[in-house]
Design an enzyme around this catalytic site. Structure first.
Site, PDB file in Angstrom:
ATOM      1  N   HIS A  90      -1.874  33.560  38.767  1.00 16.15           N
ATOM      2  CA  HIS A  90      -3.166  33.823  38.140  1.00 16.15           C
ATOM      3  C   HIS A  90      -3.012  34.907  37.077  1.00 16.15           C
ATOM      4  O   HIS A  90      -2.635  36.034  37.383  1.00 16.15           O
ATOM      5  CB  HIS A  90      -4.194  34.286  39.186  1.00 16.15           C
ATOM      6  CG  HIS A  90      -4.473  33.257  40.236  1.00 16.15           C
ATOM      7  ND1 HIS A  90      -5.034  33.569  41.446  1.00 16.15           N
ATOM      8  CD2 HIS A  90      -4.271  31.921  40.258  1.00 16.15           C
ATOM      9  CE1 HIS A  90      -5.172  32.476  42.174  1.00 16.15           C
ATOM     10  NE2 HIS A  90      -4.706  31.454  41.474  1.00 16.15           N
TER      11      HIS A  90
ATOM     12  N   SER B 144      -1.030  35.483  43.095  1.00 13.35           N
ATOM     13  CA  SER B 144      -2.141  36.088  42.362  1.00 13.35           C
ATOM     14  C   SER B 144      -1.963  37.596  42.359  1.00 13.35           C
ATOM     15  O   SER B 144      -0.933  38.095  41.918  1.00 13.35           O
ATOM     16  CB  SER B 144      -3.474  35.666  43.002  1.00 13.35           C
ATOM     17  OG  SER B 144      -4.566  36.159  42.265  1.00 13.35           O
ATOM     18  N   THR B 145      -2.923  38.338  42.890  1.00  9.45           N
ATOM     19  CA  THR B 145      -2.873  39.796  42.865  1.00  9.45           C
ATOM     20  C   THR B 145      -1.596  40.324  43.528  1.00  9.45           C
ATOM     21  O   THR B 145      -1.290  39.976  44.665  1.00  9.45           O
ATOM     22  CB  THR B 145      -4.100  40.374  43.597  1.00  9.45           C
ATOM     23  OG1 THR B 145      -5.277  39.834  42.998  1.00  9.45           O
ATOM     24  CG2 THR B 145      -4.123  41.885  43.503  1.00  9.45           C
TER      25      THR B 145
ATOM     26  N   MET C  22      -5.674  37.254  46.580  1.00  4.27           N
ATOM     27  CA  MET C  22      -6.916  37.113  47.313  1.00  4.27           C
ATOM     28  C   MET C  22      -7.434  35.686  47.187  1.00  4.27           C
ATOM     29  O   MET C  22      -7.072  34.947  46.268  1.00  4.27           O
ATOM     30  CB  MET C  22      -7.960  38.110  46.817  1.00  4.27           C
ATOM     31  CG  MET C  22      -8.390  37.971  45.380  1.00  4.27           C
ATOM     32  SD  MET C  22      -9.597  39.247  44.985  1.00  4.27           S
ATOM     33  CE  MET C  22      -9.657  39.085  43.192  1.00  4.27           C
TER      34      MET C  22
ATOM     35  N   ASP D 244      -6.616  29.910  47.049  1.00  2.00           N
ATOM     36  CA  ASP D 244      -6.118  28.947  46.076  1.00  2.00           C
ATOM     37  C   ASP D 244      -4.782  28.348  46.517  1.00  2.00           C
ATOM     38  O   ASP D 244      -3.806  29.070  46.714  1.00  2.00           O
ATOM     39  CB  ASP D 244      -5.966  29.618  44.705  1.00  2.00           C
ATOM     40  CG  ASP D 244      -5.587  28.642  43.609  1.00  2.00           C
ATOM     41  OD1 ASP D 244      -5.851  27.438  43.777  1.00  2.00           O
ATOM     42  OD2 ASP D 244      -5.033  29.080  42.585  1.00  2.00           O
TER      43      ASP D 244
END
Length: 363
Positions: free
Chosen positions: A199, A172-173, A293, A296
């Site tokens: 993401h 993700s991030t 973050m 998931d």
């Protein structure tokens, strides 16, 4: 927390000011363009910066490069939801931006309500990240190592991956740079297909897959339809949707499906891994959890580990955000914990005796 918002449109500055009116713990300063932002950098000393890409005098990418040179701090890019905006966004992530938010209506978005929750969340999360470029990370800049990341790094076993059928990566991030760092070190004859849930909103994954395909020896494609999984190929889940693994005519395939609201993030790592476990024995799966973050995919990847498969969690020293890999470690689901630049080498060691999926299906 001090927030510097760099936005050339007076209308957008007013919209953003109104949307941040309820954030009492934020001290906000506005800059009209890149030059104004650099002037305010020293005097305001922001904790976080949101930076528009398209601006007069000095564009966002040039401004970002100067910020990282003069006074590095977490920067979130405000991007237009277009192919051109996507390409510029990936350049910004390469330069050191920690994340981005796509404006829903292009460069000037009067209705920011649909992304304000995301923007506020990412601004607060950004204070926990470390501003740095991917190049400095690959060059071996000495990072801080915490007890949380160092303790689980001792390998308890060397996994037997000779029968592995599929490599799953969730991020993700901060993920685009981490994913590219890994894939650049994977050879074209890698014996497994690689399925990635990063993401990301729609339109951005097409640009990201193209960027990766240009930079890497393995073939990288955006997964936009049902596709048989081939070794040595990377399949990037399409933004805003989910990907699931199926088995058809004894072959593994990946399908892109509408996002399921029961999952918070999309493309969903949890849904990808869960579907893989439905059709592949855990001992034949390898999971890699990268920066991001939240949690998931952490429970599902922990299941891979507990049922005989192998998993890697990115260590805190290189993760932009230690949420997702940290959760995998907390659940006891990481076979080993590694800085991102060492993950590809470990995967190559694990799979050096693996029979390529194509040959296995023909035998």
């Amino acid at each position: 927390m001090k927030l510097l918002i760099v936005e050339d449109s007076a209308l957008m500055r007013r919209v953003l000011r109104e949307n941040f009116a309820d954030q009492d713990d934020l001290e906000i300063e506005f800059a009209r363009d890149g030059e104004d932002a650099l002037d305010k950098l020293a005097q305001f000393e922001p904790d976080v910066i949101t930076l528009d890409i398209n601006m007069p005098k000095m564009d966002g990418l040039t401004c970002l490069a100067h910020i990282m040179e003069i006074r590095p701090c977490p920067v979130i890019m405000l991007s237009s939801l277009t192919e051109r905006g996507a390409m510029a966004t990936f350049e910004a992530l390469e330069l050191g931006a920690v994340d981005f938010v796509a404006k829903p209506d292009g460069t000037v978005s009067v209705d920011m309500s649909s992304v304000m929750d995301e923007l506020k969340r990412k601004i607060r999360m950004a204070t926990q990240t470390r501003a740095r470029t991917r190049r400095s990370m690959r060059a071996g800049a000495k990072p801080r190592v915490s007890k949380a990341s160092a303790a689980p790094a001792q390998r308890t076993r060397f996994p037997n991956c000779a029968a592995s059928e599929l490599l799953l990566i969730g991020s993700s991030t901060g993920g685009p740079g981490a994913v590219q760092t890994i894939l650049e070190d994977i050879p074209a004859d890698f014996p497994l297909p690689i399925l990635i849930s990063q993401h990301m909103p729609p339109k951005f994954t097409a640009a990201f897959s193209h960027r990766l395909n240009e930079a890497c020896a393995v073939d990288v494609v955006e997964l936009s339809e049902t596709c048989p999984l081939q070794p040595g190929t990377v399949y990037l889940a399409a933004g805003g949707r989910d990907v699931v693994v199926r088995r058809k005519l004894k072959r593994l395939v990946a399908e892109t499906v509408p996002s399921d609201p029961k999952y918070v993030w999309h493309p969903s790592v949890s849904r990808m891994v869960d579907s893989a476990l439905d059709h592949v024995e855990a001992r034949k799966l390898i999971g890699v959890m990268l920066t991001g973050m939240g949690d998931d995919g952490s429970e599902e990847m922990a299941r891979i580990h507990k049922e005989g498969g192998a998993t890697i969690a990115e260590s805190e020293e290189t993760a932009a955000v230690f949420g997702m890999p940290g959760q995998l470690i907390e659940k006891g689901g990481a076979t080993c914990v590694l800085p991102v630049q060492k993950i590809a080498g470990e995967l190559l060691r694990w799979t050096e005796n693996t029979i390529p999926a194509r040959r296995r299906q023909c035998s």
